[in-house]
Scaffold this motif. Structure first.
Motif, short mmCIF file in Angstrom:
data_model
loop_
_atom_site.label_atom_id
_atom_site.label_comp_id
_atom_site.label_asym_id
_atom_site.label_seq_id
_atom_site.Cartn_x
_atom_site.Cartn_y
_atom_site.Cartn_z
N SER A 182 0.81 -1.22 0.00
CA SER A 182 0.00 0.00 0.00
C SER A 182 0.84 1.27 0.00
O SER A 182 0.34 2.35 -0.30
CB SER A 182 -0.93 0.01 1.21
N THR A 183 2.13 1.16 0.34
CA THR A 183 2.98 2.35 0.45
C THR A 183 4.15 2.35 -0.53
O THR A 183 4.91 3.31 -0.57
CB THR A 183 3.54 2.46 1.88
N THR A 184 4.30 1.29 -1.32
CA THR A 184 5.47 1.19 -2.18
C THR A 184 5.49 2.29 -3.24
O THR A 184 4.44 2.71 -3.75
CB THR A 184 5.53 -0.19 -2.87
N ALA A 185 6.69 2.74 -3.55
CA ALA A 185 6.88 3.70 -4.65
C ALA A 185 7.37 3.01 -5.91
O ALA A 185 7.60 3.67 -6.93
CB ALA A 185 7.88 4.78 -4.21
N LYS A 186 7.55 1.69 -5.85
CA LYS A 186 8.03 0.95 -7.01
C LYS A 186 6.95 0.92 -8.09
O LYS A 186 5.76 0.86 -7.79
CB LYS A 186 8.43 -0.47 -6.62
N PRO A 187 7.36 0.94 -9.36
CA PRO A 187 6.38 0.86 -10.43
C PRO A 187 5.75 -0.52 -10.50
O PRO A 187 6.33 -1.51 -10.02
CB PRO A 187 7.21 1.15 -11.68
N LEU A 188 4.56 -0.58 -11.08
CA LEU A 188 3.92 -1.88 -11.27
C LEU A 188 4.69 -2.71 -12.27
O LEU A 188 5.21 -2.18 -13.26
CB LEU A 188 2.48 -1.69 -11.77
N PRO A 189 4.80 -4.02 -12.05
CA PRO A 189 5.43 -4.87 -13.06
C PRO A 189 4.68 -4.76 -14.38
O PRO A 189 3.45 -4.62 -14.41
CB PRO A 189 5.29 -6.27 -12.46
N CYS B 3 -2.05 -3.22 -6.72
CA CYS B 3 -3.29 -2.55 -7.09
C CYS B 3 -4.38 -2.75 -6.03
O CYS B 3 -5.14 -1.82 -5.74
CB CYS B 3 -3.79 -3.07 -8.43
N ARG B 4 -4.41 -3.96 -5.47
CA ARG B 4 -5.46 -4.26 -4.49
C ARG B 4 -5.31 -3.44 -3.22
O ARG B 4 -6.32 -3.03 -2.60
CB ARG B 4 -5.40 -5.76 -4.14
N TRP B 5 -4.07 -3.16 -2.82
CA TRP B 5 -3.87 -2.53 -1.52
C TRP B 5 -3.42 -1.08 -1.59
O TRP B 5 -3.58 -0.34 -0.61
CB TRP B 5 -2.89 -3.36 -0.70
N LYS B 6 -2.88 -0.63 -2.71
CA LYS B 6 -2.46 0.78 -2.80
C LYS B 6 -3.65 1.69 -3.06
O LYS B 6 -3.77 2.76 -2.46
CB LYS B 6 -1.41 0.95 -3.90
#
Length: 298
Positions: free
Chosen positions: A201-208, A223-226
């Protein structure tokens, strides 16, 4: 190459069906009392529950890809090659099912996930061919009002466990997917579900951007948690983001349909990617209109 996401608080399940069929998938209704026979057995079952789901038919036999029954339990199958561990001999005192028969048995004879879990030792899911002469290794996502779970064929037995991450794809197993998600998010592979949800929910990494099952699981979890989807519209938007187009590069493994199941309302919305049409039905309405006759919506 299917992808599933659930929203427990809204009792919603969304999925893409990417498995290449030899006969087409259509939304199908089976009434209470529908009789069927697992492949390679002489046992006949008579369903206690009505079903509404994505199905295909071979010589009069229905293969249920996913569905909801009249108690509000839903099950969806996903491809599980290499990792699936099915026995080759039926355990004494149990009934034999092929992997393709499992959802029919699960939804047709059980009201809740706990009831289904208690019955798993009564069957042996065996590596046998179905009526279309094919073998398919599956694992399953199961959902009811109590939450989201998975059932996986590991160690010659069906193992059920909670899946609070609320996403699911193909091989590898849920434990391996969770460990790989942890690595992607910079967490230890022993991270708890709560730690994974916080990190997602807090990651700044791009989606695969890749399409393999591990990349789709990671994308789905973030996607589910951010930005958690709150309604069917948001769930449809996610499904579009993981849909595999029918192109020369994806001549076989592409998305055949998208679906959103509302467990509380027992409503199924089926989007056929071949025709572009969306077919929607409520199970309770079909039970009143067709108490004894299956219906296939093409």
């Amino acid at each position: 190459m299917c992808t599933v996401m659930t929203i427990d608080q809204e009792q919603l399940l969304g999925r893409t069906m990417d498995f290449p069929p030899r006969t087409p998938w259509h939304l199908t209704y089976l009434p209470r009392g529908y009789s069927w026979q697992p492949a390679n057995t002489t046992t006949t079952y008579r369903n206690q529950r009505a079903l509404l789901g994505g199905m295909r038919v071979v010589d009069g036999h229905y293969l249920v890809g996913d569905g909801v029954n009249d108690t509000g339990m839903a099950v969806a199958e996903l491809f599980f090659p290499v990792a699936a561990d099915y026995p080759v001999v039926v355990r004494p005192g149990t009934h034999a099912l092929t992997p393709q028969d499992f959802i029919m048995w699960a939804l047709g004879s059980h009201a809740t996930v706990s009831e289904l879990a208690a019955d798993l030792d009564q069957v042996t899911v065996i590596e046998e061919r179905w009526y279309d002469h094919q073998r398919y290794p599956f694992h399953w996502l199961v959902m009811d009002a109590t939450g989201t779970y998975v059932i996986e064929p590991l160690g010659d037995r069906l193992q059920v466990r909670a899946n609070p991450l609320a996403v699911f794809t193909n091989t590898p197993s849920l434990d391996e997917q969770s460990a790989r998600l942890a690595t992607y998010l910079g967490q230890p592979t022993t991270a708890s579900v709560a730690q994974l949800i916080t990190a997602a929910s807090t990651t700044a990494k791009p989606l695969p951007t890749g399409g393999n099952s591990v990349e789709r699981f990671t994308k789905a979890a973030i996607c589910r948690w951010k930005q958690p989807p709150q309604d069917p519209t948001a769930l449809w938007a996610f499904l579009r983001s993981v849909t595999v187009p029918n192109t020369p590069a994806h001549a076989h493994n592409y998305t055949h349909y998208q679906a959103v199941i509302d467990l509380a309302k027992q409503r199924y919305d089926f989007h056929d990617l071949h025709s572009g049409t969306v077919v929607s039905h409520h199970l309770r309405e079909l039970m009143a209109a067709f108490p004894t006759a299956p219906q296939r919506f093409e």
